[in-house]
Write a protein that holds these residues in place. Structure first.
Motif, PDB file in Angstrom:
ATOM      1  N   UNK A 185       9.353   5.228  -1.404  1.00  0.00           N
ATOM      2  CA  UNK A 185      10.460   4.458  -0.639  1.00  0.00           C
ATOM      3  C   UNK A 185      11.157   3.242  -1.411  1.00  0.00           C
ATOM      4  N   UNK A 186      10.180   2.645  -1.684  1.00  0.00           N
ATOM      5  CA  UNK A 186      11.020   1.395  -2.612  1.00  0.00           C
ATOM      6  C   UNK A 186      12.009   0.583  -1.878  1.00  0.00           C
ATOM      7  N   UNK A 189       0.762  -1.230  -0.050  1.00  0.00           N
ATOM      8  CA  UNK A 189       0.032  -0.122  -0.012  1.00  0.00           C
ATOM      9  C   UNK A 189       0.736   1.162  -0.090  1.00  0.00           C
ATOM     10  N   UNK A 190       0.103   2.302   0.300  1.00  0.00           N
ATOM     11  CA  UNK A 190       0.829   3.603   0.098  1.00  0.00           C
ATOM     12  C   UNK A 190       2.126   3.946   0.739  1.00  0.00           C
ATOM     13  N   UNK A 191       2.385   3.429   1.912  1.00  0.00           N
ATOM     14  CA  UNK A 191       3.783   3.858   2.543  1.00  0.00           C
ATOM     15  C   UNK A 191       4.853   3.334   1.906  1.00  0.00           C
ATOM     16  N   UNK A 192       4.953   2.373   0.759  1.00  0.00           N
ATOM     17  CA  UNK A 192       5.758   2.085  -0.250  1.00  0.00           C
ATOM     18  C   UNK A 192       6.292   3.309  -1.221  1.00  0.00           C
ATOM     19  N   UNK A 193       4.955   4.167  -1.477  1.00  0.00           N
ATOM     20  CA  UNK A 193       5.382   4.886  -2.603  1.00  0.00           C
ATOM     21  C   UNK A 193       6.514   5.817  -2.144  1.00  0.00           C
ATOM     22  N   UNK A 203       6.620   1.776 -11.441  1.00  0.00           N
ATOM     23  CA  UNK A 203       7.020   2.964 -11.467  1.00  0.00           C
ATOM     24  C   UNK A 203       7.289   3.660 -10.074  1.00  0.00           C
ATOM     25  N   UNK A 204       6.122   3.614  -9.198  1.00  0.00           N
ATOM     26  CA  UNK A 204       6.232   4.224  -7.948  1.00  0.00           C
ATOM     27  C   UNK A 204       6.145   3.381  -6.865  1.00  0.00           C
ATOM     28  N   UNK A 205       5.950   1.989  -6.999  1.00  0.00           N
ATOM     29  CA  UNK A 205       6.202   1.338  -5.866  1.00  0.00           C
ATOM     30  C   UNK A 205       6.365  -0.176  -6.231  1.00  0.00           C
ATOM     31  N   UNK A 206       6.530  -1.162  -5.124  1.00  0.00           N
ATOM     32  CA  UNK A 206       6.851  -2.535  -5.443  1.00  0.00           C
ATOM     33  C   UNK A 206       4.965  -3.402  -5.710  1.00  0.00           C
ATOM     34  N   UNK A 207       5.057  -4.290  -6.323  1.00  0.00           N
ATOM     35  CA  UNK A 207       3.629  -5.046  -6.254  1.00  0.00           C
ATOM     36  C   UNK A 207       4.011  -6.615  -6.021  1.00  0.00           C
ATOM     37  N   UNK A 208       2.902  -7.279  -5.347  1.00  0.00           N
ATOM     38  CA  UNK A 208       3.157  -8.719  -5.353  1.00  0.00           C
ATOM     39  C   UNK A 208       1.916  -9.330  -6.466  1.00  0.00           C
TER      40      UNK A 208
END
Length: 78
Positions: free
Chosen positions: A12-13, A6-10, A30-35
């Motif tokens: 940061x990655x 969720x959002x806290x990753x944006x 582009x803006x975060x990781x995904x599972x």
């Protein structure tokens, strides 16, 4: 879908979650990781490794971040 990032990753990655994933189901967007829900084995190894506490079981995503469930689905074309 077992887990959602969720959002806290944006912005940061951190990639700590990627390093501990035994099946390599976490992908960088582009803006975060995904599972990837089709590859995830629901082991939970990634959740405690996230330094910004952005990983949640799909049924535990906080209300303010529920939209990330759909964002994850769209990333993988589901």
């Amino acid at each position: 879908m077992p887990y959602v990032i969720a959002e806290p990753c944006i912005g940061t990655k951190d990639a700590s979650c990627v390093a501990v994933c035994p099946v390599d189901c976490i992908y960088e967007g582009e803006d975060q990781y995904y599972i990837n829900p089709d590859e995830c084995i629901d082991c939970g190894a990634c959740e405690p490794e996230c330094p910004v506490e952005a990983i949640f079981a799909d049924d535990s995503v906080p209300e303010q971040w529920k939209s990330y469930i759909e964002k994850n689905r769209k990333f993988f074309g589901a």
